[in-house]
Motif scaffolding. Structure first.
Motif, PDB file in Angstrom:
ATOM      1  N   THR A   1       0.914  -1.167   0.076  1.00 55.91           N
ATOM      2  CA  THR A   1      -0.066  -0.078   0.057  1.00 55.91           C
ATOM      3  C   THR A   1       1.029   1.127  -0.069  1.00 55.91           C
ATOM      4  N   GLN A   2       2.245   0.986   0.209  1.00 56.45           N
ATOM      5  CA  GLN A   2       3.022   2.058   0.002  1.00 56.45           C
ATOM      6  C   GLN A   2       3.732   2.156  -0.894  1.00 56.45           C
ATOM      7  N   ALA A   3       3.813   1.214  -1.946  1.00 53.28           N
ATOM      8  CA  ALA A   3       4.464   1.105  -3.145  1.00 53.28           C
ATOM      9  C   ALA A   3       4.759   2.438  -3.879  1.00 53.28           C
ATOM     10  N   ASP A   4       5.815   2.588  -4.635  1.00 50.58           N
ATOM     11  CA  ASP A   4       5.838   3.829  -5.512  1.00 50.58           C
ATOM     12  C   ASP A   4       4.591   3.812  -6.832  1.00 50.58           C
ATOM     13  N   GLU A   5       4.551   2.569  -7.430  1.00 51.46           N
ATOM     14  CA  GLU A   5       3.709   2.388  -8.448  1.00 51.46           C
ATOM     15  C   GLU A   5       2.126   2.434  -7.979  1.00 51.46           C
ATOM     16  N   GLU A   6       1.405   3.292  -8.575  1.00 50.73           N
ATOM     17  CA  GLU A   6       0.098   3.362  -8.156  1.00 50.73           C
ATOM     18  C   GLU A   6      -0.698   1.954  -8.302  1.00 50.73           C
ATOM     19  N   GLY A   7      -0.422   1.340  -9.510  1.00 49.56           N
ATOM     20  CA  GLY A   7      -1.134   0.231  -9.613  1.00 49.56           C
ATOM     21  C   GLY A   7      -1.109  -0.825  -8.734  1.00 49.56           C
ATOM     22  N   LEU A   8       0.249  -0.968  -8.031  1.00 52.28           N
ATOM     23  CA  LEU A   8       0.242  -1.582  -6.997  1.00 52.28           C
ATOM     24  C   LEU A   8      -0.457  -1.297  -5.761  1.00 52.28           C
ATOM     25  N   ARG A   9      -0.547  -0.304  -5.628  1.00 51.74           N
ATOM     26  CA  ARG A   9      -1.310   0.437  -4.274  1.00 51.74           C
ATOM     27  C   ARG A   9      -2.700   0.010  -4.325  1.00 51.74           C
ATOM     28  N   LEU A  10      -3.171   0.233  -5.544  1.00 57.42           N
ATOM     29  CA  LEU A  10      -4.567  -0.138  -6.002  1.00 57.42           C
ATOM     30  C   LEU A  10      -4.826  -1.242  -5.533  1.00 57.42           C
TER      31      LEU A  10
ATOM     32  N   VAL B   1     -11.321  -6.821  11.137  1.00 58.09           N
ATOM     33  CA  VAL B   1     -11.003  -5.548  11.629  1.00 58.09           C
ATOM     34  C   VAL B   1      -9.481  -5.315  11.200  1.00 58.09           C
ATOM     35  N   LYS B   2      -8.708  -6.262  11.086  1.00 59.64           N
ATOM     36  CA  LYS B   2      -7.295  -6.079  10.884  1.00 59.64           C
ATOM     37  C   LYS B   2      -7.005  -5.083   9.695  1.00 59.64           C
ATOM     38  N   PRO B   3      -7.443  -4.903   8.655  1.00 59.24           N
ATOM     39  CA  PRO B   3      -6.826  -3.939   7.622  1.00 59.24           C
ATOM     40  C   PRO B   3      -7.650  -2.527   7.713  1.00 59.24           C
ATOM     41  N   VAL B   4      -8.451  -2.535   8.954  1.00 55.90           N
ATOM     42  CA  VAL B   4      -9.178  -0.945   8.818  1.00 55.90           C
ATOM     43  C   VAL B   4      -8.002   0.163   8.925  1.00 55.90           C
ATOM     44  N   VAL B   5      -7.106  -0.028   9.862  1.00 61.92           N
ATOM     45  CA  VAL B   5      -6.204   1.168   9.943  1.00 61.92           C
ATOM     46  C   VAL B   5      -5.467   1.470   8.752  1.00 61.92           C
ATOM     47  N   VAL B   6      -4.875   0.330   8.131  1.00 59.67           N
ATOM     48  CA  VAL B   6      -4.219   0.564   6.945  1.00 59.67           C
ATOM     49  C   VAL B   6      -5.013   1.237   5.829  1.00 59.67           C
ATOM     50  N   LEU B   7      -6.224   0.883   5.711  1.00 57.06           N
ATOM     51  CA  LEU B   7      -7.163   1.349   4.644  1.00 57.06           C
ATOM     52  C   LEU B   7      -7.442   2.828   4.929  1.00 57.06           C
ATOM     53  N   VAL B   8      -7.496   2.963   6.017  1.00 57.34           N
ATOM     54  CA  VAL B   8      -8.060   4.572   6.630  1.00 57.34           C
ATOM     55  C   VAL B   8      -6.793   5.550   6.255  1.00 57.34           C
ATOM     56  N   ASP B   9      -5.632   4.764   6.450  1.00 61.06           N
ATOM     57  CA  ASP B   9      -4.283   5.518   6.000  1.00 61.06           C
ATOM     58  C   ASP B   9      -4.449   5.878   4.479  1.00 61.06           C
ATOM     59  N   ALA B  10      -4.763   4.917   3.687  1.00 58.99           N
ATOM     60  CA  ALA B  10      -4.752   4.993   2.280  1.00 58.99           C
ATOM     61  C   ALA B  10      -5.736   6.103   1.744  1.00 58.99           C
TER      62      ALA B  10
END
Length: 218
Positions: free
Chosen positions: A14-23, A35-44
Motif C-alpha cells: 500500500t506504500q509502493a511507488d507504483e499506483e497500480g500496485l497500491r490500488l 478488523v485487521k486491515p481497517v487502520v491501513v485502509l484509513v491511512d490509504a
C-alpha cells in the motif's frame, strides 16, 4: 487471503511507488472480512492518487457489508473511530459520492450509515442535502435507512429543512410521513425508538440491519 501472512504481505504494497500496485493492495484488503486491515485502509485515504483513495473507501465499505455477525460490531466501531481521526476532507466527500451512486446499493446504504456517524459541522449541510431526498427513494430499504439515521444529524438546520420539506409538501406521502417522524424524533428530546408512522421501522445500530437483510437482491 484473509490470513495474517497475507496481511503482512499486502500492507507494505500500500506504500509502493507504483499506483497500480497500491490500488491492487487496497482492493485486496477489502476482502479480509475482519478488523485487521481497517487502520491501513484509513491511512490509504490520504494516498496521492484519488483512484487509490476511492478504492480504499470502497474496501472499508466492503468490510462493513460482508463482515460476519461475530465481527460486525467490532468492525463498525473501529471504522467509525478511525474515520473520525482521519481528515474529513478525505472521508465525507467520498462517502457522499458513493451515497449518491445508484449502481451499488449495498455500498450506498453503508455510506449513508457512516455519514450519519462521522459528519461534523463542516459538511452537515451537504450530508443533509444527500440524506433528506433519500427518504423518498423508490428503494424502500434505502428510504427507511435514511429516515433512521437522519436524527443523528439533529440540529437547528435539520429541523428547519424538515419543516420546509413538510410545508411545501415535497415528496410522496410516505416520504412526508418519514420527514414528520424524523422531526418528531429530533424535537422531543428522546433518544430511544423512532416514532412510527404505520411502517415497521428498524433502529439502525449498524449498516447490516439493511444490507445483510437485502443483499440477496443485489
Amino acid at each position: 487471503m484473509g490470513t495474517d501472512r497475507a496481511l503482512a504481505e499486502l500492507v507494505p504494497v500500500t506504500q509502493a511507488d507504483e499506483e497500480g500496485l497500491r490500488l491492487i493492495a487496497v482492493d485486496e484488503l477489502g476482502q479480509f472480512g475482519s478488523v485487521k486491515p481497517v487502520v491501513v485502509l484509513v491511512d490509504a485515504l490520504d494516498d496521492d492518487s484519488t483512484t487509490v483513495q476511492r478504492a480504499a473507501m470502497l474496501s472499508l465499505l466492503e468490510l462493513l457489508t460482508t463482515a460476519s455477525t461475530e465481527e460486525l460490531e467490532l468492525i463498525c466501531g473501529t471504522v467509525v473511530d478511525e474515520l473520525a481521526r482521519a481528515d474529513i476532507q478525505a472521508t465525507v466527500p467520498a462517502l457522499l459520492d458513493i451515497a449518491a451512486d445508484g449502481t451499488r446499493r449495498r455500498y450506498r446504504q453503508t455510506a449513508i450509515w457512516l455519514l450519519s456517524r462521522i459528519t461534523g459541522d463542516r459538511y452537515r449541510s451537504e450530508v443533509i442535502d444527500c440524506l433528506l431526498p433519500a427518504i423518498d427513494k423508490p428503494d424502500e430499504e434505502t428510504a427507511q435507512l435514511a429516515e433512521a439515521v437522519l436524527p443523528e444529524l439533529r440540529s437547528p438546520e435539520l429541523e428547519k429543512r424538515l419543516r420546509v420539506y413538510l410545508s411545501r409538501e415535497r415528496g410522496s406521502e410516505e416520504a412526508r410521513s418519514r420527514a414528520q417522524a424524523v422531526l418528531d424524533e429530533i424535537c422531543d428530546g428522546s433518544s430511544g425508538e423512532l416514532v412510527t408512522t404505520g411502517v415497521d421501522y428498524t433502529y439502525v445500530d449498524s449498516p447490516a440491519d439493511y444490507t445483510n437483510q437485502h443483499s440477496s437482491r443485489d
